[in-house]
Motif scaffolding. Structure first.
Motif, short mmCIF file in Angstrom:
data_model
loop_
_atom_site.label_atom_id
_atom_site.label_comp_id
_atom_site.label_asym_id
_atom_site.label_seq_id
_atom_site.Cartn_x
_atom_site.Cartn_y
_atom_site.Cartn_z
N LYS A 41 55.41 32.60 53.49
CA LYS A 41 55.66 34.01 53.22
C LYS A 41 54.34 34.75 53.05
O LYS A 41 53.42 34.25 52.44
CB LYS A 41 56.50 34.17 51.96
CG LYS A 41 57.89 33.61 52.12
CD LYS A 41 58.71 33.82 50.88
CE LYS A 41 60.09 33.23 51.08
NZ LYS A 41 60.93 33.40 49.91
N GLY A 42 54.29 35.94 53.62
CA GLY A 42 53.10 36.77 53.48
C GLY A 42 52.13 36.59 54.63
O GLY A 42 52.29 35.74 55.50
N LYS A 43 51.11 37.42 54.60
CA LYS A 43 50.05 37.39 55.61
C LYS A 43 49.01 36.37 55.17
O LYS A 43 48.57 36.36 54.02
CB LYS A 43 49.42 38.78 55.70
CG LYS A 43 48.27 38.87 56.65
CD LYS A 43 47.70 40.28 56.62
CE LYS A 43 46.45 40.35 57.47
NZ LYS A 43 45.82 41.65 57.39
N THR A 44 48.59 35.51 56.09
CA THR A 44 47.58 34.53 55.73
C THR A 44 46.25 35.22 55.48
O THR A 44 45.87 36.14 56.19
CB THR A 44 47.40 33.45 56.83
OG1 THR A 44 47.08 34.09 58.05
CG2 THR A 44 48.65 32.63 56.99
N VAL A 45 45.58 34.79 54.43
CA VAL A 45 44.28 35.37 54.07
C VAL A 45 43.19 34.29 54.07
O VAL A 45 42.07 34.57 53.68
CB VAL A 45 44.33 36.09 52.70
CG1 VAL A 45 45.23 37.31 52.78
CG2 VAL A 45 44.78 35.15 51.60
N ASP A 62 51.27 39.06 50.03
CA ASP A 62 52.38 39.88 50.51
C ASP A 62 51.98 41.36 50.48
O ASP A 62 50.86 41.70 50.11
CB ASP A 62 53.66 39.60 49.72
CG ASP A 62 53.56 39.94 48.24
OD1 ASP A 62 52.70 40.76 47.87
OD2 ASP A 62 54.35 39.40 47.45
N THR A 63 52.91 42.22 50.88
CA THR A 63 52.61 43.65 50.97
C THR A 63 52.37 44.29 49.61
O THR A 63 51.86 45.40 49.53
CB THR A 63 53.75 44.40 51.68
OG1 THR A 63 54.97 44.12 51.00
CG2 THR A 63 53.87 43.98 53.12
N TYR A 64 52.71 43.60 48.53
CA TYR A 64 52.50 44.12 47.19
C TYR A 64 51.21 43.62 46.56
O TYR A 64 50.93 43.88 45.40
CB TYR A 64 53.69 43.76 46.29
CG TYR A 64 55.00 44.24 46.85
CD1 TYR A 64 55.33 45.59 46.84
CD2 TYR A 64 55.89 43.35 47.43
CE1 TYR A 64 56.53 46.04 47.38
CE2 TYR A 64 57.09 43.79 47.97
CZ TYR A 64 57.40 45.14 47.94
OH TYR A 64 58.57 45.57 48.48
N GLY A 65 50.44 42.83 47.31
CA GLY A 65 49.18 42.31 46.80
C GLY A 65 49.30 41.01 46.03
O GLY A 65 48.33 40.56 45.44
#
Length: 79
Positions: A41-45, A62-65
């Motif tokens: 889940k979420g964008k890989t960083v 995720d989009t909420y940080g």
């Protein structure tokens, strides 16, 4: 890259129809065969990192940080 030549990479689903995009971790053999993929889940960083214990670690946001650290087994199972 694993000791056996396995390459670990991340990617995202390109088509989302207004839904959150799905992220994936992939394992590809040295000969180019897809061994497994695991949904995250979420964008890989971060790039996948191989630990001394054999686990593959990937960080996401995720989009909420909110951040998440995934520990993935060599067979693709998520801990």
């Amino acid at each position: 890259m694993g000791n056996d030549g396995t390459i670990y990479a991340t990617g995202i689903e390109n088509i989302n129809y207004g839904l959150p995009k799905k992220g994936y971790v992939y394992a590809v053999s040295a000969s180019g065969v897809l061994l497994w993929e695991s949904e995250i889940k979420g964008k890989t960083v971060s790039s996948p990192t191989l630990g001394n214990n054999g686990l593959i670690y990937v960080g996401t946001a995720d989009t909420y940080g909110n951040g998440h650290l995934y520990a993935i087994e060599p067979n693709g199972g998520i801990r």
